[in-house]
Design an enzyme around this catalytic site. Structure first.
Site, mmCIF file in Angstrom:
data_model
loop_
_atom_site.group_PDB
_atom_site.id
_atom_site.type_symbol
_atom_site.label_atom_id
_atom_site.label_comp_id
_atom_site.label_asym_id
_atom_site.label_seq_id
_atom_site.Cartn_x
_atom_site.Cartn_y
_atom_site.Cartn_z
ATOM 1 N N LYS A 239 43.027 51.667 44.758
ATOM 2 C CA LYS A 239 42.844 50.517 45.129
ATOM 3 C C LYS A 239 42.544 49.205 44.430
ATOM 4 O O LYS A 239 41.246 49.723 43.531
ATOM 5 C CB LYS A 239 42.035 50.538 46.016
ATOM 6 C CG LYS A 239 41.457 49.606 46.828
ATOM 7 C CD LYS A 239 42.156 49.682 48.014
ATOM 8 C CE LYS A 239 41.360 48.332 48.819
ATOM 9 N NZ LYS A 239 42.956 47.556 48.568
ATOM 10 N N LYS B 87 44.938 47.822 39.473
ATOM 11 C CA LYS B 87 44.851 46.732 39.468
ATOM 12 C C LYS B 87 46.309 45.659 39.184
ATOM 13 O O LYS B 87 47.177 46.640 38.472
ATOM 14 C CB LYS B 87 44.403 45.929 38.680
ATOM 15 C CG LYS B 87 43.815 44.296 38.744
ATOM 16 C CD LYS B 87 42.580 44.077 39.347
ATOM 17 C CE LYS B 87 42.763 42.694 39.984
ATOM 18 N NZ LYS B 87 40.656 42.720 40.896
ATOM 19 N N ASP C 177 42.895 38.563 45.033
ATOM 20 C CA ASP C 177 42.345 38.747 43.742
ATOM 21 C C ASP C 177 42.127 37.329 43.020
ATOM 22 O O ASP C 177 42.867 36.313 43.667
ATOM 23 C CB ASP C 177 42.575 39.311 42.865
ATOM 24 C CG ASP C 177 41.284 39.331 41.242
ATOM 25 O OD1 ASP C 177 40.752 39.665 40.767
ATOM 26 O OD2 ASP C 177 42.063 38.929 40.196
HETATM 27 P P1 NDP Z 1 39.858 32.470 43.673
HETATM 28 O O1 NDP Z 1 41.421 32.108 42.942
HETATM 29 O O2 NDP Z 1 39.692 32.122 45.002
HETATM 30 O O3 NDP Z 1 38.761 31.651 43.063
HETATM 31 C C1 NDP Z 1 39.065 31.825 41.436
HETATM 32 C C2 NDP Z 1 37.757 30.083 41.312
HETATM 33 O O4 NDP Z 1 37.643 30.150 39.444
HETATM 34 C C3 NDP Z 1 38.371 29.057 41.774
HETATM 35 O O5 NDP Z 1 36.931 28.142 41.363
HETATM 36 C C4 NDP Z 1 38.791 28.689 39.792
HETATM 37 O O6 NDP Z 1 39.120 27.528 39.531
HETATM 38 C C5 NDP Z 1 37.814 28.914 38.728
HETATM 39 N N1 NDP Z 1 38.430 29.751 37.682
HETATM 40 C C6 NDP Z 1 39.559 30.521 37.693
HETATM 41 N N2 NDP Z 1 39.813 30.740 36.197
HETATM 42 C C7 NDP Z 1 39.241 30.351 35.797
HETATM 43 C C8 NDP Z 1 38.472 29.658 34.246
HETATM 44 N N3 NDP Z 1 39.568 29.932 33.529
HETATM 45 N N4 NDP Z 1 37.876 28.755 33.458
HETATM 46 C C9 NDP Z 1 37.578 28.093 34.359
HETATM 47 N N5 NDP Z 1 37.218 28.796 35.952
HETATM 48 C C10 NDP Z 1 38.534 29.622 36.450
HETATM 49 O O7 NDP Z 1 39.298 34.431 42.975
HETATM 50 P P2 NDP Z 1 38.038 35.077 43.902
HETATM 51 O O8 NDP Z 1 37.240 34.471 44.204
HETATM 52 O O9 NDP Z 1 38.749 35.984 44.328
HETATM 53 O O10 NDP Z 1 38.084 35.841 42.179
HETATM 54 C C11 NDP Z 1 36.729 35.188 41.111
HETATM 55 C C12 NDP Z 1 36.323 36.500 40.705
HETATM 56 O O11 NDP Z 1 35.904 37.780 41.822
HETATM 57 C C13 NDP Z 1 37.152 37.106 39.692
HETATM 58 O O12 NDP Z 1 36.931 37.598 38.097
HETATM 59 C C14 NDP Z 1 37.337 37.959 40.378
HETATM 60 O O13 NDP Z 1 38.646 38.853 39.944
HETATM 61 C C15 NDP Z 1 36.747 38.152 40.776
HETATM 62 N N6 NDP Z 1 36.415 39.402 42.455
HETATM 63 C C16 NDP Z 1 36.909 38.935 43.422
HETATM 64 C C17 NDP Z 1 36.745 39.547 44.437
HETATM 65 C C18 NDP Z 1 37.669 38.773 45.842
HETATM 66 O O14 NDP Z 1 37.511 39.551 47.090
HETATM 67 N N7 NDP Z 1 37.972 37.563 45.455
HETATM 68 C C19 NDP Z 1 36.422 40.685 44.722
HETATM 69 C C20 NDP Z 1 35.552 41.194 43.397
HETATM 70 C C21 NDP Z 1 35.692 40.320 42.334
HETATM 71 P P3 NDP Z 1 41.300 26.989 39.699
HETATM 72 O O15 NDP Z 1 40.601 27.138 41.271
HETATM 73 O O16 NDP Z 1 40.497 25.236 39.189
HETATM 74 O O17 NDP Z 1 41.648 27.801 38.900
#
Ligand code: NDP
Length: 448
Positions: free
Chosen positions: A91, A127, A167
């Protein structure tokens, strides 16, 4: 690492795949915490348990061809890391981002094993994703990519085998296209093959909010039990403006905190009056815009180019919710110098090992990602339960279960830290508590 066995296992990981620095980082952090466990369980070495634990059960790599709107053929690479199925089906989410490679997905899959174990639910670790970048693509291009991706992946997933989710870059739109293509190929409405689905076709209420809300529930419990305080009246710095960041901002605000920053990969906004989340939602969820727009719309707020500056903003609590290694040693020092009492990780592995050392040396509270952001996958498992029962719980029911799960995770990892003689070191607590359940199952299964 004190244990010669663990050091040998780590050295083998590095020698076998020398370029995979994110994976090495994640493995090192976990193995370093397990010294005391391995000492108590000499049978693990005889059973080659750690050697098996750091090697994925299966890795699937495939070509993803699709046609863009101009009629050109594009080729991306698809991945699924089926890391560990000892306690349940694999998962973990699907990441769509140009930076995706084997090292990043192996680190995420490895972390996912322990995170899923900590939820107390029967889910293994996996993943996947692709180096496809959904930014700037039309809906039709995203759909063609998702259809091509699932046309290969469908044969490797199933409700008892492997259940992917969203993700970075994979939200409700992408999950919808993937589910539609899967259903078309197998000619069956197997709701339990993906989570993060839309509500009209098997999704769970509160899944969208779950990671951000869960992060705040665990943080609130940590503040209460370890500092006799709460979010109320605190200033909070949040990075990111995606799924996790938006709902962490929502819940922290509901709990009485003032969130003053959010960011994207270009820069960050600062609003001393507290972020107006309806404006952020309109920008990010409404028309997939850039966070810069906020400062143009909200008087008194500012926008600064570059991501790392966000950590120089003074706060009581920092919630990194963007991506891996977004806080290095210098940023961690800025957080501590700004007077923060706690860092809780919404993103996966957002702090470098040097940054974690800064938090621990400064004695501030530190909730590691595998515990703090487990609410997303926990609610995905609740989505699977509802799919199996052919039944839907109300928002309040799911939210209450999520709250209980996060509170339990905090107490499990806090208790484990005490049992390991490092009371309050929640990183060690999370690694040990997550690992023991998986190790027990692996020992019971024999050498597989
Ligand atoms: P989203 O794609 O919804 O959002 C990601 C955010 O982070 C955006 O604002 C994006 O900006 C920014 N971002 C991405 N890459 C970079 C970077 N290299 N440098 C700076 N900012 C960056 O993803 P999520 O909110 O779902 O995920 C965010 C984190 O949380 C990740 O690490 C993910 O693995 C983790 N996570 C998510 C879960 C979920 O349920 N969604 C569960 C557990 C963990 P931009 O739009 O400019 O790319």
């Amino acid at each position: 690492m004190k244990s010669a066995y663990l050091q040998r296992v780590y050295d083998q990981v590095v020698a076998r795949d020398p370029g995979e620095k994110e994976f090495h980082q994640a493995v090192y952090e976990v193995l370093e915490s397990l010294d005391v466990i391995v000492e108590k369980h000499p049978e693990y070495e005889k059973a080659g348990l750690m050697e098996r634990f750091v090697e994925p059960e299966r890795m699937i790599l495939f070509r993803v061809p699709w046609v863009d709107d101009a009629g050109n053929v594009q080729v991306n690479r698809g991945y699924r890391i089926q890391f560990n199925s000892a306690i349940g089906p694999y998962k973990g989410g699907l990441r769509l981002h140009p930076s995706v490679n084997l090292s990043i997905l192996k680190f995420l899959g490895f972390e996912q094993i322990l995170k899923n174990s900590l939820t107390g639910l029967p889910i293994g670790g996996g993943k996947g994703g692709s180096d496809f970048d959904p930014h700037g693509k039309s809906d039709a291009e995203v759909m063609r990519f998702c259809q091509s991706f699932i046309t290969e992946l469908y044969r490797h997933i199933g409700q008892f085998t492997d259940v992917p989710a969203g993700d970075i870059g994979t939200g409700a739109r992408e999950i919808g296209y993937m589910f539609g293509q899967y259903k078309r190929i197998v000619d069956a409405h197997e709701a339990g093959i993906l989570t993060g689905k839309g509500l009209s076709y098997g999704g769970s209420l509160a899944r969208t909010e779950a990671t951000g809300y869960g992060l705040c529930y665990l943080t609130e419990e940590m503040l209460k039990c370890m500092r006799n305080t709460s979010f109320a009246g605190k200033t909070v710095v949040i990075s990111g403006s995606g799924n996790v960041a938006i709902f962490a901002t929502e819940k922290a605000t509901q709990l009485g905190a003032k969130v003053v920053t959010m960011s994207d990969s270009n820069g960050y906004i600062y609003d001393p009056n507290g972020i107006q989340l309806d404006v952020v939602k309109d920008i990010k969820l409404g028309h997939r815009g850039r966070i810069k727009e906020y400062a143009e719309r909200v008087p008194g707020s500012t926008y600064t180019e570059g991501c790392s500056g966000v950590w120089t903003v003074k706060c009581d609590i920092a919630l990194p919710c963007a991506t891996q290694n977004e806080i290095n040693e210098e940023s961690a020092k800025a957080i501590v110098a700004g007077g923060a009492m706690a860092v809780a990780e919404g993103a996966n592995m957002p702090s470098t090992p040097e940054a974690i050392k800064v938090y621990l040396d400064a004695g501030i509270l530190y909730a590691p990602a595998k515990a703090a952001n487990a609410g997303g996958v926990a609610t995905s498992a609740l989505e699977m339960s509802q799919n199996s029962m052919r039944y839907s719980w109300s928002f309040e029911e799911v939210d209450a279960k999520l709250h209980d799960i996060m509170v339990n995770i905090f107490h499990n990892i806090y208790d484990a830290s005490k049992e390991c003689g490092v009371e309050g070191n929640l990183m060690v607590g999370a690694n040990v508590a997550g690992f023991l359940k998986v190790a027990n199952a692996m020992m019971a299964h024999g050498i597989v």
